[in-house]
Design an enzyme around this catalytic site. Structure first.
Site, PDB file in Angstrom:
ATOM      1  N   LYS A 181     -13.504  29.642 -11.554  1.00  0.00           N
ATOM      2  CA  LYS A 181     -14.088  28.353 -11.194  1.00  0.00           C
ATOM      3  C   LYS A 181     -13.033  27.250 -11.228  1.00  0.00           C
ATOM      4  O   LYS A 181     -12.874  26.487 -10.259  1.00  0.00           O
ATOM      5  CB  LYS A 181     -15.233  27.989 -12.145  1.00  0.00           C
ATOM      6  CG  LYS A 181     -15.936  26.688 -11.785  1.00  0.00           C
ATOM      7  CD  LYS A 181     -16.874  26.234 -12.872  1.00  0.00           C
ATOM      8  CE  LYS A 181     -16.103  25.545 -13.980  1.00  0.00           C
ATOM      9  NZ  LYS A 181     -16.985  24.860 -14.966  1.00  0.00           N
ATOM     10  N   ASP A 231     -20.337  26.363 -10.601  1.00  0.00           N
ATOM     11  CA  ASP A 231     -20.685  25.787 -11.901  1.00  0.00           C
ATOM     12  C   ASP A 231     -22.179  25.943 -12.138  1.00  0.00           C
ATOM     13  O   ASP A 231     -22.881  26.623 -11.369  1.00  0.00           O
ATOM     14  CB  ASP A 231     -20.236  24.322 -11.978  1.00  0.00           C
ATOM     15  CG  ASP A 231     -21.043  23.425 -11.053  1.00  0.00           C
ATOM     16  OD1 ASP A 231     -21.807  23.947 -10.213  1.00  0.00           O
ATOM     17  OD2 ASP A 231     -20.922  22.192 -11.180  1.00  0.00           O
TER      18      ASP A 231
END
Length: 402
Positions: free
Chosen positions: A270, A288
């Site tokens: 991420k 997320d």
């Protein structure tokens, strides 16, 4: 042989007997019945020839009388023979007809045996059609209304286009000036808001502007700066560790490859995609908590693992759309499609959302649930892009401001 014996017997007999023999010859020449009579008489003559002479004479007389009777009855005798011949032939004719009749019955019964076959063929399609809805039933669980793969791709891309019109100024909501500041800010954003990070990083970068400075920092001083972000001890260890790795392995520069970024302490996929997409212009999907929640609500995927979500959603869009897609989804999750109570009545993509109705559907009540610029409130960046300010956005207050 029989003809010679008949003549001999006729010569030895009386005048009547000789005449009878001649009549027998005439009858034999004129009609086929005399031949049959002669054949019948032949066994009796053979038996008579074996007897004594007296017996022969008596037998000859009896045979002569029999021949007379046969001669007189010759026309009538032929008639029964004629009747018997057809009688013998008729059973022969009836027998094949009966045999033919038997196959006819079998032939007639054959369609009756074949009749169930069409019935079975009719039943089989019914069972097959009854099981056909099972396949759409499985897809309904994953996609709304039995949505096909093509329909899913079209709907997902349409949602992205709609969100692009709603958030044309979407951007990463972390303040940064270079890749180093972005990677540190992204690591600090775990388990907190971007606004809290933006309010904290100015003091951190003012004291430690380069990887070399942060790598040589006192951990206790860094912890005190990072305390407002939560989990400050673990985050201090991560940012100091990644700064040392940059200095030792990459000459103090942030690498532009995914394989190198994920080797840094505290940096996962991420964080790596945030850095690649916003600092290097390389497409990536940022999965997320907001992104995970929304893509499942929209039935883009049912996966829960971030890596699997990234792969599933990435397959729905061209690679060039990945970075902006991440911004659009995350912005929508923070402003309208909240975790606890979505503002469904104020959602611009409500007609495309399978989860419509999970939140407040009344338009007036839904407006009260909006956040940030949608509710006339400040955003999360202290130094937002000018496009955001031009669209009506407001900068966030610094740390400690009322």
């Amino acid at each position: 042989m029989s003809a010679e014996r008949d003549s001999a017997v006729g010569e030895q007999g009386s005048d009547g007997g000789s005449r009878t023999a001649g009549a027998a010859r005439t009858a034999a020449a004129g009609a086929g019945a005399s031949a049959s009579a002669a054949k019948k008489a032949a066994p009796s003559k053979k038996a008579a020839a074996r007897k004594p002479a007296a017996a022969k004479k008596a037998a000859a007389r009896k045979s002569a009388a029999a021949k007379k009777a046969a001669a007189e009855k010759t026309p009538g005798a032929t008639k029964p023979a004629a009747k018997k011949a057809p009688a013998k032939k008729t059973p022969a004719k009836k027998t094949p007809s009966a045999k033919k009749a038997a196959p006819a019955k079998k032939a007639s019964s054959a369609p009756l045996r074949k009749a169930p076959a069409p019935r079975k063929q009719v039943v089989a399609p019914k069972k097959a059609t009854a099981s056909v809805p099972a396949a759409p039933a499985k897809t309904v669980a994953a996609h709304p209304q039995g949505e096909s793969r093509t329909a899913l791709v079209r709907r997902a891309r349409r949602i992205n286009r709609e969100l692009a019109e709603v958030y044309p100024y979407a951007h990463p909501e972390l303040d940064f000036e270079n890749p180093f500041q972005l990677v540190v800010a992204t690591v600090l954003s775990a388990q907190t808001t971007d606004l809290r990070v933006n309010q904290t990083t100015p003091a951190l970068f003012a004291k430690y502007p380069t990887p070399e400075d942060l790598a040589a920092a006192n951990p206790e001083e860094v912890e005190e700066i990072l305390r407002p972000t939560g989990f400050f001890r673990a985050k201090t260890k991560s940012v100091i560790g990644l700064s040392k790795a940059l200095v030792e392995q990459f000459g103090g520069e942030v690498p532009g490859r995914l394989e190198d970024l994920v080797k840094l302490p505290g940096v996962g996929r991420k964080t790596a995609f945030v850095v690649l997409g916003n600092a290097f212009g390389r497409p990536g999907i940022t999965v997320d908590t907001h992104f995970q929640r929304l893509v499942r609500r929209w039935k883009w995927t049912d996966e829960t693992d971030p890596d699997k979500i990234e792969a599933a959603v990435g397959a729905l869009f061209p690679k060039s759309d990945w970075t902006d897609l991440s911004h659009h989804v995350i912005w929508h999750g923070r402003r309208i499609c909240h975790a606890r109570k979505p503002a469904c009545g104020a959602c611009p993509i409500a007609p495309l959302c399978p989860a419509y109705g999970e939140g407040e559907t009344d338009p007036e009540k839904a407006k009260k649930l909006l956040k940030y610029e949608k509710a006339g409130q400040p955003g999360q960046r202290l130094r937002p892009p000018q496009a955001y300010l031009d669209a009506g956005g407001r900068a966030a207050p610094p740390l400690g401001a009322g």
